[in-house]
Design a protein around this motif. Structure first.
Motif, PDB file in Angstrom:
ATOM      1  N   LEU A  78       0.727  -1.251  -0.088  1.00  0.00           N
ATOM      2  CA  LEU A  78      -0.046  -0.014  -0.037  1.00  0.00           C
ATOM      3  C   LEU A  78       0.905   1.217   0.211  1.00  0.00           C
ATOM      4  CD1 LEU A  78      -2.455   1.724   0.315  1.00  0.00           C
ATOM      5  CD2 LEU A  78      -2.499   1.037   2.742  1.00  0.00           C
ATOM      6  N   TRP A  79       1.732   1.181   0.814  1.00  0.00           N
ATOM      7  CA  TRP A  79       3.005   2.431   1.010  1.00  0.00           C
ATOM      8  C   TRP A  79       3.459   2.796  -0.360  1.00  0.00           C
ATOM      9  CZ3 TRP A  79      -0.145   3.833   4.260  1.00  0.00           C
ATOM     10  CH2 TRP A  79      -0.365   3.104   5.504  1.00  0.00           C
ATOM     11  N   LYS A  80       3.895   1.546  -0.990  1.00  0.00           N
ATOM     12  CA  LYS A  80       4.571   1.827  -2.205  1.00  0.00           C
ATOM     13  C   LYS A  80       3.847   2.247  -3.589  1.00  0.00           C
ATOM     14  CE  LYS A  80       7.527  -0.589  -5.843  1.00  0.00           C
ATOM     15  NZ  LYS A  80       7.068   0.399  -6.748  1.00  0.00           N
ATOM     16  N   LEU A  81       2.386   1.800  -3.347  1.00  0.00           N
ATOM     17  CA  LEU A  81       1.387   2.246  -4.304  1.00  0.00           C
ATOM     18  C   LEU A  81       1.242   3.503  -4.272  1.00  0.00           C
ATOM     19  CD1 LEU A  81      -0.548   1.332  -6.400  1.00  0.00           C
ATOM     20  CD2 LEU A  81      -2.087   0.918  -4.599  1.00  0.00           C
ATOM     21  N   LEU A  82       1.178   4.153  -3.182  1.00  0.00           N
ATOM     22  CA  LEU A  82       0.770   5.620  -2.784  1.00  0.00           C
ATOM     23  C   LEU A  82       1.954   6.237  -3.007  1.00  0.00           C
ATOM     24  CD1 LEU A  82      -0.545   5.649   0.948  1.00  0.00           C
ATOM     25  CD2 LEU A  82      -1.839   5.783  -1.503  1.00  0.00           C
TER      26      LEU A  82
ATOM     27  N   GLY B  83       0.572  -1.523  11.280  1.00  0.00           N
ATOM     28  CA  GLY B  83       0.783  -3.109  10.652  1.00  0.00           C
ATOM     29  C   GLY B  83      -0.364  -3.739  11.431  1.00  0.00           C
ATOM     30  N   GLU B  84      -1.355  -3.134  12.182  1.00  0.00           N
ATOM     31  CA  GLU B  84      -2.258  -3.694  13.019  1.00  0.00           C
ATOM     32  C   GLU B  84      -3.714  -4.277  12.027  1.00  0.00           C
ATOM     33  OE1 GLU B  84      -3.510  -1.013  15.930  1.00  0.00           O
ATOM     34  OE2 GLU B  84      -1.607  -1.156  16.936  1.00  0.00           O
ATOM     35  N   TYR B  85      -4.640  -4.774  12.745  1.00  0.00           N
ATOM     36  CA  TYR B  85      -5.774  -5.508  11.943  1.00  0.00           C
ATOM     37  C   TYR B  85      -6.546  -4.175  11.494  1.00  0.00           C
ATOM     38  CZ  TYR B  85     -10.394  -7.228  11.061  1.00  0.00           C
ATOM     39  OH  TYR B  85     -11.477  -7.535  10.539  1.00  0.00           O
ATOM     40  N   VAL B  86      -7.132  -4.241  10.413  1.00  0.00           N
ATOM     41  CA  VAL B  86      -8.278  -3.120   9.742  1.00  0.00           C
ATOM     42  C   VAL B  86      -9.043  -4.078   8.945  1.00  0.00           C
ATOM     43  CG1 VAL B  86      -8.461  -1.463   8.111  1.00  0.00           C
ATOM     44  CG2 VAL B  86      -6.192  -1.695   9.478  1.00  0.00           C
ATOM     45  N   SER B  87     -10.365  -3.789   9.389  1.00  0.00           N
ATOM     46  CA  SER B  87     -11.526  -4.323   8.778  1.00  0.00           C
ATOM     47  C   SER B  87     -11.431  -4.574   7.097  1.00  0.00           C
ATOM     48  CB  SER B  87     -12.770  -3.741   8.987  1.00  0.00           C
ATOM     49  OG  SER B  87     -13.117  -2.654   8.287  1.00  0.00           O
ATOM     50  N   MET B  88     -12.120  -5.444   6.562  1.00  0.00           N
ATOM     51  CA  MET B  88     -12.164  -5.658   5.269  1.00  0.00           C
ATOM     52  C   MET B  88     -12.940  -4.566   4.645  1.00  0.00           C
ATOM     53  SD  MET B  88     -10.263  -8.222   4.148  1.00  0.00           S
ATOM     54  CE  MET B  88     -10.967  -8.500   2.620  1.00  0.00           C
ATOM     55  N   ASP B  89     -13.969  -4.164   5.342  1.00  0.00           N
ATOM     56  CA  ASP B  89     -14.690  -3.002   4.832  1.00  0.00           C
ATOM     57  C   ASP B  89     -13.818  -1.640   4.666  1.00  0.00           C
ATOM     58  OD1 ASP B  89     -17.230  -1.349   4.398  1.00  0.00           O
ATOM     59  OD2 ASP B  89     -16.782  -0.408   6.058  1.00  0.00           O
ATOM     60  N   SER B  90     -12.920  -1.562   5.355  1.00  0.00           N
ATOM     61  CA  SER B  90     -11.885  -0.486   5.264  1.00  0.00           C
ATOM     62  C   SER B  90     -10.873  -0.696   3.929  1.00  0.00           C
ATOM     63  CB  SER B  90     -11.035   0.004   6.708  1.00  0.00           C
ATOM     64  OG  SER B  90     -11.899   0.196   7.524  1.00  0.00           O
TER      65      SER B  90
ATOM     66  N   LYS C  75     -12.624  -0.062   0.916  1.00  0.00           N
ATOM     67  CA  LYS C  75     -12.799   1.456   0.738  1.00  0.00           C
ATOM     68  C   LYS C  75     -11.513   2.091  -0.050  1.00  0.00           C
ATOM     69  CE  LYS C  75     -16.155   2.609   4.153  1.00  0.00           C
ATOM     70  NZ  LYS C  75     -16.425   3.294   5.442  1.00  0.00           N
ATOM     71  N   ILE C  76     -10.349   1.464   0.564  1.00  0.00           N
ATOM     72  CA  ILE C  76      -9.250   2.085   0.155  1.00  0.00           C
ATOM     73  C   ILE C  76      -8.760   1.459  -1.458  1.00  0.00           C
ATOM     74  CG2 ILE C  76      -6.639   1.664   0.228  1.00  0.00           C
ATOM     75  CD1 ILE C  76      -7.275   1.725   3.487  1.00  0.00           C
ATOM     76  N   CYS C  77      -9.303   0.172  -1.761  1.00  0.00           N
ATOM     77  CA  CYS C  77      -9.227  -0.574  -2.934  1.00  0.00           C
ATOM     78  C   CYS C  77      -9.810   0.295  -3.939  1.00  0.00           C
ATOM     79  CB  CYS C  77      -9.441  -2.061  -2.817  1.00  0.00           C
ATOM     80  SG  CYS C  77      -8.230  -2.945  -2.075  1.00  0.00           S
TER      81      CYS C  77
ATOM     82  N   LEU D 266      -8.362   3.726  -4.778  1.00  0.00           N
ATOM     83  CA  LEU D 266      -7.232   3.715  -5.491  1.00  0.00           C
ATOM     84  C   LEU D 266      -7.339   2.762  -6.779  1.00  0.00           C
ATOM     85  CD1 LEU D 266      -4.743   2.788  -2.484  1.00  0.00           C
ATOM     86  CD2 LEU D 266      -5.222   5.111  -3.799  1.00  0.00           C
ATOM     87  N   ASN D 267      -8.528   2.105  -7.120  1.00  0.00           N
ATOM     88  CA  ASN D 267      -8.708   1.376  -8.293  1.00  0.00           C
ATOM     89  C   ASN D 267      -7.835   0.076  -8.502  1.00  0.00           C
ATOM     90  OD1 ASN D 267     -10.141   0.788 -10.538  1.00  0.00           O
ATOM     91  ND2 ASN D 267      -8.636   1.747 -11.870  1.00  0.00           N
ATOM     92  N   CYS D 268      -7.800  -0.524  -7.061  1.00  0.00           N
ATOM     93  CA  CYS D 268      -6.778  -1.899  -7.120  1.00  0.00           C
ATOM     94  C   CYS D 268      -7.472  -2.756  -6.380  1.00  0.00           C
ATOM     95  CB  CYS D 268      -5.623  -1.240  -6.453  1.00  0.00           C
ATOM     96  SG  CYS D 268      -5.792  -1.141  -4.594  1.00  0.00           S
ATOM     97  N   ASP D 269      -6.761  -4.088  -6.353  1.00  0.00           N
ATOM     98  CA  ASP D 269      -7.521  -5.238  -5.600  1.00  0.00           C
ATOM     99  C   ASP D 269      -6.760  -5.553  -4.423  1.00  0.00           C
ATOM    100  OD1 ASP D 269      -8.910  -6.236  -7.641  1.00  0.00           O
ATOM    101  OD2 ASP D 269      -7.110  -7.086  -8.742  1.00  0.00           O
ATOM    102  N   ILE D 270      -7.263  -6.119  -3.309  1.00  0.00           N
ATOM    103  CA  ILE D 270      -6.509  -6.405  -2.098  1.00  0.00           C
ATOM    104  C   ILE D 270      -5.178  -6.748  -2.057  1.00  0.00           C
ATOM    105  CG2 ILE D 270      -7.620  -8.819  -1.875  1.00  0.00           C
ATOM    106  CD1 ILE D 270      -7.673  -6.192   1.062  1.00  0.00           C
ATOM    107  N   GLY D 271      -4.855  -7.657  -2.964  1.00  0.00           N
ATOM    108  CA  GLY D 271      -3.634  -8.087  -3.110  1.00  0.00           C
ATOM    109  C   GLY D 271      -2.551  -7.118  -3.466  1.00  0.00           C
ATOM    110  N   ASP D 272      -2.938  -5.925  -3.955  1.00  0.00           N
ATOM    111  CA  ASP D 272      -2.196  -5.019  -4.538  1.00  0.00           C
ATOM    112  C   ASP D 272      -1.707  -4.133  -3.304  1.00  0.00           C
ATOM    113  OD1 ASP D 272      -2.244  -5.604  -7.141  1.00  0.00           O
ATOM    114  OD2 ASP D 272      -4.182  -4.441  -7.452  1.00  0.00           O
ATOM    115  N   ILE D 273      -2.277  -4.413  -1.927  1.00  0.00           N
ATOM    116  CA  ILE D 273      -1.998  -3.291  -0.935  1.00  0.00           C
ATOM    117  C   ILE D 273      -1.776  -4.201   0.366  1.00  0.00           C
ATOM    118  CG2 ILE D 273      -3.635  -1.464  -1.824  1.00  0.00           C
ATOM    119  CD1 ILE D 273      -5.674  -2.318   0.304  1.00  0.00           C
ATOM    120  N   VAL D 274      -2.027  -5.328   0.586  1.00  0.00           N
ATOM    121  CA  VAL D 274      -1.746  -6.003   1.710  1.00  0.00           C
ATOM    122  C   VAL D 274      -1.305  -7.566   1.474  1.00  0.00           C
ATOM    123  CG1 VAL D 274      -4.346  -6.774   2.257  1.00  0.00           C
ATOM    124  CG2 VAL D 274      -2.404  -6.516   3.900  1.00  0.00           C
ATOM    125  N   THR D 275      -0.437  -7.946   2.166  1.00  0.00           N
ATOM    126  CA  THR D 275      -0.014  -9.358   2.229  1.00  0.00           C
ATOM    127  C   THR D 275      -0.112 -10.049   3.583  1.00  0.00           C
ATOM    128  OG1 THR D 275       2.251  -8.747   2.515  1.00  0.00           O
ATOM    129  CG2 THR D 275       1.587  -9.212   0.223  1.00  0.00           C
TER     130      THR D 275
END
Length: 73
Positions: A14-18, A45-52, A55-57, A60-69
């Motif tokens: 996510l940080w790299k994408l930003l 690096g804490e838990y964030v809901s899938m809803d949040s 919203k970020i995806c 940013l017009n991306c998929d979940i795998g583009d922002i978190v592992t």
């Protein structure tokens, strides 16, 4: 014996994408409609809901795998 396995979220993608989009972490607040608390949790690096994360995806017009592992904690 029962072992609990916790998955650690890694938001480095996510940080790299930003950076690639010439954006700051705080830019997520207005464009994705997330709170400062969510951005702080992401930063730690804490838990964030899938809803949040959804919203970020969307913002940013991306998929979940583009922002978190996820990895074992």
């Amino acid at each position: 014996m029962c072992y609990a396995i916790y998955m650690q979220a890694d938001y480095r993608k996510l940080w790299k994408l930003l950076i690639d989009k010439n954006m700051k972490k705080t830019d997520l607040i207005p464009i994705a409609g997330v709170s400062t608390n969510i951005v702080a949790k992401l930063n730690k690096g804490e838990y964030v809901s899938m809803d949040s994360l959804a919203k970020i995806c969307k913002a940013l017009n991306c998929d979940i795998g583009d922002i978190v592992t996820f990895g074992e904690k």
